[in-house]
Design an enzyme around this catalytic site. Structure first.
Site, PDB file in Angstrom:
ATOM      1  N   CYS A  50       0.742  -1.087   0.035  1.00  0.00           N
ATOM      2  CA  CYS A  50      -0.204   0.019   0.028  1.00  0.00           C
ATOM      3  C   CYS A  50       0.902   1.174  -0.047  1.00  0.00           C
ATOM      4  O   CYS A  50       0.548   2.197  -0.544  1.00  0.00           O
ATOM      5  CB  CYS A  50      -0.820  -0.168   1.257  1.00  0.00           C
ATOM      6  SG  CYS A  50      -2.041   1.382   1.423  1.00  0.00           S
ATOM      7  N   ARG A  86     -18.844   3.582  -0.361  1.00  0.00           N
ATOM      8  CA  ARG A  86     -17.984   2.933   0.450  1.00  0.00           C
ATOM      9  C   ARG A  86     -16.774   4.143   1.139  1.00  0.00           C
ATOM     10  O   ARG A  86     -16.107   4.847   0.238  1.00  0.00           O
ATOM     11  CB  ARG A  86     -17.003   1.912  -0.078  1.00  0.00           C
ATOM     12  CG  ARG A  86     -16.002   1.293   0.904  1.00  0.00           C
ATOM     13  CD  ARG A  86     -15.272   0.047   0.174  1.00  0.00           C
ATOM     14  NE  ARG A  86     -16.514  -1.053   0.195  1.00  0.00           N
ATOM     15  CZ  ARG A  86     -16.603  -1.799   1.078  1.00  0.00           C
ATOM     16  NH1 ARG A  86     -16.315  -1.565   2.313  1.00  0.00           N
ATOM     17  NH2 ARG A  86     -17.754  -2.878   0.855  1.00  0.00           N
ATOM     18  N   GLY A  90      -6.114   5.690   3.118  1.00  0.00           N
ATOM     19  CA  GLY A  90      -5.604   5.600   4.509  1.00  0.00           C
ATOM     20  C   GLY A  90      -6.683   4.736   5.026  1.00  0.00           C
ATOM     21  O   GLY A  90      -6.932   3.800   4.783  1.00  0.00           O
ATOM     22  N   LYS A 180     -16.974  -8.406   6.064  1.00  0.00           N
ATOM     23  CA  LYS A 180     -16.184  -9.255   5.059  1.00  0.00           C
ATOM     24  C   LYS A 180     -14.627  -8.739   5.704  1.00  0.00           C
ATOM     25  O   LYS A 180     -14.408  -7.888   6.175  1.00  0.00           O
ATOM     26  CB  LYS A 180     -16.321  -8.518   3.568  1.00  0.00           C
ATOM     27  CG  LYS A 180     -17.546  -8.838   2.966  1.00  0.00           C
ATOM     28  CD  LYS A 180     -17.612  -8.291   1.446  1.00  0.00           C
ATOM     29  CE  LYS A 180     -18.906  -8.685   0.789  1.00  0.00           C
ATOM     30  NZ  LYS A 180     -19.156  -7.857  -0.451  1.00  0.00           N
ATOM     31  N   CYS A 277     -13.442  -6.125 -15.680  1.00  0.00           N
ATOM     32  CA  CYS A 277     -13.634  -4.735 -16.205  1.00  0.00           C
ATOM     33  C   CYS A 277     -14.971  -4.508 -16.766  1.00  0.00           C
ATOM     34  O   CYS A 277     -15.561  -3.444 -16.822  1.00  0.00           O
ATOM     35  CB  CYS A 277     -12.511  -4.215 -16.952  1.00  0.00           C
ATOM     36  SG  CYS A 277     -11.127  -4.349 -16.586  1.00  0.00           S
ATOM     37  N   ARG A 282     -17.653   0.993 -10.505  1.00  0.00           N
ATOM     38  CA  ARG A 282     -17.071   1.985  -9.319  1.00  0.00           C
ATOM     39  C   ARG A 282     -16.417   3.159  -9.849  1.00  0.00           C
ATOM     40  O   ARG A 282     -15.683   3.246 -10.935  1.00  0.00           O
ATOM     41  CB  ARG A 282     -15.988   1.133  -8.662  1.00  0.00           C
ATOM     42  CG  ARG A 282     -16.416  -0.051  -7.973  1.00  0.00           C
ATOM     43  CD  ARG A 282     -15.493  -1.139  -7.627  1.00  0.00           C
ATOM     44  NE  ARG A 282     -16.160  -2.373  -6.802  1.00  0.00           N
ATOM     45  CZ  ARG A 282     -17.084  -3.121  -7.189  1.00  0.00           C
ATOM     46  NH1 ARG A 282     -17.594  -3.029  -8.244  1.00  0.00           N
ATOM     47  NH2 ARG A 282     -17.399  -3.917  -6.237  1.00  0.00           N
ATOM     48  N   ASP A 538      30.387   3.735  30.148  1.00  0.00           N
ATOM     49  CA  ASP A 538      30.831   4.292  29.150  1.00  0.00           C
ATOM     50  C   ASP A 538      31.569   5.632  29.716  1.00  0.00           C
ATOM     51  O   ASP A 538      32.558   6.292  29.189  1.00  0.00           O
ATOM     52  CB  ASP A 538      29.706   4.919  28.580  1.00  0.00           C
ATOM     53  CG  ASP A 538      29.871   5.905  27.416  1.00  0.00           C
ATOM     54  OD1 ASP A 538      30.721   5.359  26.385  1.00  0.00           O
ATOM     55  OD2 ASP A 538      29.146   7.086  27.341  1.00  0.00           O
TER      56      ASP A 538
END
Length: 583
Positions: A50, A86, A90, A180, A277, A282, A538
């Protein structure tokens, strides 16, 4: 006005709203009644397919659509024939005002809107989900690519596997029309978990959707990493010979399959190997207001700019129509998709979000938790109950963060001590207010230039206690109430030299840590002591780097928690035994 007349007018309004505007019909007569709106470019995960490994340049806030602009465009699309919206990102849950947006979209139902859906990684959704459903959310897609919490953390560079499963469990109990789970399948990473995901559909009304790995800018897509859906179907059929094709819905991107007797179903989104397609309905609206008519087409048209020049609805619809009319019959083949000019997926509106710079890493296929039976309560694994078991391992011996979600916060304290043995010259440098009168070597001067060694070590120990969860992978982040650290130089003339291993001079470090939390702070106290002693090392290494020794780091006492209080009463005995062993 009579109720009958009001009802007739309402029916007429709905009928009118359901008419598809010619501006949403392309030259191949595809009707676009589904709009995906990206609400933000930000995400709380970092996923390689992504987001590019070098990250992305986010749009300035002023370039993003405001809530009002999002809703104006959504209203225009619904009036023009869109029936499903929908919300994506991000990660949409990081957008301020998400609940208000959903509520406003819900008010568009009389105009013809039938479904308000959202795709989320589920990480921060658990507490908000019931309210979002109440405000109108009707469909939810959650993204989860692995059932193994260890692999999840590797793939996402973030913790939160349990949080996602908890959100999924809750979603199945709410009145959502569909739940889903999106699973991007990538060869060498998670293809060995396919059958485990399938088993989730046995007792749960959930749809598991396996998505082919798709090429986008910066995600280093390779054809050999893409697992064709046909291979997955064959793999599942070998385990479940009765697997059969489900009823196909118009414009559905996923091929739906079902196993007889299983409550849920499985789907395959084969964007690369078997194009759909011809039935695509969409359109996408990016967070910065660009309309994209195809996920893989880099061409974009700015609706934001039109909005901000005060365009009318008719003018906006004309711009939308021109974009839709420019949609191709199908996108390019998998090896010819333009990943140079097209956006990274996170800037479009992703189906899922995971890690920068995972490429080249093949996650080893060690045994993972295989849930033999998954009820409506999803779980990432069961801990070994034996008192002799390691609490940070699951039943297969894999690293597993302890679940403290059911514990109540209580006051907890822990004290740890440790010691660093140093030569006498280093002891003198630590304890002298002024430089010694004896000749100063360059090393001694260098050590003094570093400053007050014990003060620096005290600060370092305090900081380390607060950063323990960053240093120790499976430690929980805690809000500490107080960290108290002391470092005390000691000189024991009775303690003999032991061939360079023991010295009469030493520094004792003691750290006490307090918090109100669900788990103890022993690790924070131990980390403080360890880092404090290392800092002393140290500071003094220029004088005594080859002669110092750190040891005797213990938890000396603790209070709070289910295991009760504890006091260690054998520290001095342990020191005596250690000394006698080296005599």
């Amino acid at each position: 006005m009579s109720q009958r007349i009001k009802a007739s007018e309402r029916i007429a309004l709905v009928d009118k709203s359901n008419l598809m505007s010619p501006m949403l019909v392309d030259t191949f007569q595809r009707k676009h009644n589904y709009l995906r709106i990206s609400l933000t470019e930000r995400c709380n995960l970092r996923c390689f397919y992504c987001m590019p490994s070098e990250g992305v340049e986010l749009s300035p806030a002023g370039k993003l659509l405001t809530n009002e602009e999002v809703l104006r465009l959504a209203t225009l699309f619904v009036k023009s024939g869109v029936t499903k919206i929908r919300l994506t990102g991000g990660e949409p849950t990081v957008r301020k005002g998400l609940d208000d947006i959903i509520s406003a979209l819900n008010a568009l139902r009389p105009l013809g809107l039938q479904a308000i859906a959202m795709t989320s990684n589920g990480l921060a959704l658990y507490r908000r989900l019931p309210e979002l459903v109440e405000k109108g959310l009707s469909h939810l897609n959650l993204s989860l690519d692995t059932l193994d919490p260890y692999r999840f953390e590797i793939m996402t560079r973030r913790r939160g596997h349990d949080a996602v499963l908890r959100t999924l469990d809750l979603a199945l109990s709410l009145p959502l029309k569909s739940v889903k789970l999106n699973v991007v399948v990538i060869r060498g990473l998670n293809e060995d978990e396919i059958l485990d995901f399938v088993e989730m559909t046995k007792d749960n009304p959930i749809s598991i959707r396996f998505i082919e790995f798709m090429p986008f800018t910066g995600n280093k897509w390779e054809k050999q990493r893409m697992v064709p859906s046909s291979q997955l179907i064959q793999q599942i059929s070998e385990r479940h010979p009765s697997l059969s094709r489900g009823s196909a819905e118009l414009n559905e991107t996923a091929q739906t399959w079902k196993i007889p007797g299983y409550q849920g179903n499985i789907g395959f989104i084969s964007s690369m190997s078997d194009l759909f397609c011809s039935t695509c309905n969409r359109l996408r609206l990016t967070a910065d207001g660009q309309i994209k008519v195809c996920l893989f087409d880099p061409k974009e048209v700015s609706l934001r700019d039109e909005l901000r020049r005060n365009a009318t609805d008719e003018e906006l619809l004309s711009v939308i129509g021109q974009a839709v009319k420019g949609k191709h019959e199908k996108h390019a083949g998998m090896e010819n998709i333009d990943v140079i000019n097209n956006r990274p997926m996170i800037l479009i509106g992703s189906a899922r979000h995971t890690t920068p710079s995972l490429w080249g890493l093949r996650v080893s296929h060690r045994p993972i938790h295989r849930p033999g039976h998954i009820s409506s309560h999803f779980t990432s694994g069961h801990r070994l109950k034996s008192t002799n078991a390691l609490t940070h391992l699951d039943q297969h011996g894999r690293a597993d963060m302890v679940d403290v979600s059911d514990k109540k916060p209580t006051k907890r304290t822990a004290t740890a001590t440790g010691r660093i043995y140093i030569p006498e010259i280093a002891y003198e440098l630590l304890t002298s207010t002024y430089p010694s009168k004896q000749p100063q070597t360059d090393a001694m001067k260098k050590a003094q230039r570093k400053g007050d060694a014990l003060t620096v070590a005290q600060v370092a120990a305090t900081m380390a206690a607060k950063k323990t969860y960053d240093l120790i992978p499976l430690c929980h982040p805690l809000s500490l109430s107080k960290v108290s650290v002391s470092l005390t130089p000691e000189f024991d003339s009775a303690l003999p030299h032991k061939a360079g291993r023991r010295h009469r001079a030493s520094v004792m470090c003691e750290a006490t840590v307090t918090c109100e939390g669900k788990t103890g702070v022993e690790m924070e106290a131990l980390t403080a002591v360890s880092v404090g002693l290392l800092t002393v090392w140290d500071m003094l290494k220029a004088v005594a780097g080859k002669q110092m020794e750190i040891g005797e780091v213990y938890v000396t006492r603790k209070t709070g928690g289910q295991s009760g209080d504890f006091v260690r009463d054998c520290v001095d005995n342990d020191r005596d035994e250690a000394d006698s062993e080296t005599t």
